[in-house]
Design an enzyme around this catalytic site. Structure first.
Site: not given
Lengths: 269, 109
Positions: A87-88, A122, A185, A188, A226, A230
């Site tokens: 498709c892409h 997809c 968040c 920090c 990540r 955290c």
């Protein structure tokens, strides 16, 4: 007496020059595209060695995942007998800019889609294949490959229209205290960016380098990994990979880094 | 044989006689140290590449013994003086005895 006055003026001028030099040297580093206004990519907080490792596409270990992704791109997968390329086409053309504008609001799914959830949509709907597990080799390879096509393009996410609601949720999450340590968040990454937390330098927490090859992890990791890291470090409950909370946060964090270049796969310590 | 091992090398295609050239190598490998524990609490057995050897036209130019503290996906670069055209041959030896090889040519002149 007259000469003395001259001398004093001279010393005063010399001192002023000295102060001037010191004042500018603290701020002198020109980070080029890695800094936009007061927004600095995590790149600028790394050591010279880590930065050199990132920009040399041979030395950058994240490129291993990019190569694997390139192979997966053309591999037929699922009952529909299609590959991504069916498709892409050429990813270098069709995937260029994707990392810079995602996450986007998907009218059909009525939710925010990031690159990972879009890949799985997809896979399931168009290819009738098994979705990738979030932190699997396949998923990390594919996201590294897709995001790498936008290398150097400035982050530019859409936060109006239906995405506005998600943006606000993400912003609320960013400033909301959580966990036993009762930290948000912002404590920090906004108040103390550039400071030291235990042995690590805190960055502004920008997302333009993800997926990132983290030396500590010894592999590529996603942004949601990540986020989860955290959250558990402030001893809060973690949300699942691809949870709505994290998608909203991803949009907001991406917006905080607007204008910063896509660096995927970046190298961080 | 460890999974997903793929060596890559970068040697300049051309050089002048007597030039000192930088040779870069990177090999994808987990480099499991043998010190980590899995989810079941048991040690994950060690599985690393323990030796890297490079020869130029059959003559050794660079050798390294690797130990468990070497990172995953080890990157190694070194410099070599080239006096003649030829072929660099790279060889990595795994704990399980597997050997990964790669060669790269350089034209001097």
């Amino acid at each position: 007496m007259k000469t003395n006055w001259n001398r004093i003026t001279l010393i005063a001028t010399a001192c002023a020059v000295c102060i001037g030099v010191f004042a500018t040297s603290a701020n002198a580093t020109d980070w080029g595209p890695y800094q936009v206004d007061d927004r600095r990519s995590g790149y600028t907080y790394m050591t010279d060695e880590s930065r050199a490792m990132q920009v040399d596409s041979f030395q950058n270990p994240g490129m291993i995942w990019v190569e694997q992704g390139a192979e997966l791109w053309t591999e037929t997968n699922g009952k529909a007998g299609k590959s991504c390329a069916s498709c892409h086409g050429e990813a270098a053309e069709t995937m260029k800019g994707v990392a810079a504008r995602y996450p986007v609001y998907d009218e059909k799914a009525k939710k925010l889609q990031n690159v990972e959830t879009q890949i799985n949509t997809c896979l399931e709907k168009n290819m009738q294949a098994e979705p990738y597990k979030w932190e699997s080799k396949e998923m990390l390879s594919m996201t590294s490959f897709i995001n790498n096509q936008s290398l150097g393009m400035p982050v530019n996410v859409k936060i109006d229209g239906p995405a506005a609601e998600w943006f606000e949720k993400g912003k609320a999450f960013y400033y909301e205290r959580r966990g036993q340590l009762d930290m948000a968040c912002k404590h920090c990454h906004e108040d103390n960016a550039g400071g030291i937390i235990r042995a690590n330098t805190l960055s502004q927490g920008q997302s333009n380098g993800f997926p990132t090859y983290r030396l500590k992890w010894q592999k590529v990791g996603s942004l949601h990994r990540r986020f989860r890291g955290c959250n558990s470090q402030v001893r809060a409950d973690r949300f699942g990979y691809g949870a709505d909370e994290y998608l909203a946060l991803e949009l907001y964090v991406k917006w905080r880094g607007r204008g910063l270049p896509i660096e995927a796969p970046s190298v961080r310590n | 044989m460890a999974k997903g091992v793929k060596p890559r090398v970068r040697v300049p295609k051309k050089a002048a006689k007597g030039d000192v050239v930088e040779i870069k190598t990177l090999i994808s490998h987990n480099m499991e140290s043998g010190r980590r524990k899995g989810k079941d609490g048991k040690l994950i057995p060690r599985s690393i590449i323990n030796k890297m050897e490079v020869t130029f036209n059959g003559k050794p130019v660079f050798t390294a013994d690797w130990h468990p503290a070497i990172s995953a996906n080890p990157y190694m670069s070194f410099f070599a003086k080239v006096e003649e055209s030829g072929e660099f041959a790279f060889k990595w030896t795994d704990d399980d005895g597997s050997i990964y090889e790669k060669t790269s040519k350089i034209t001097v002149g």
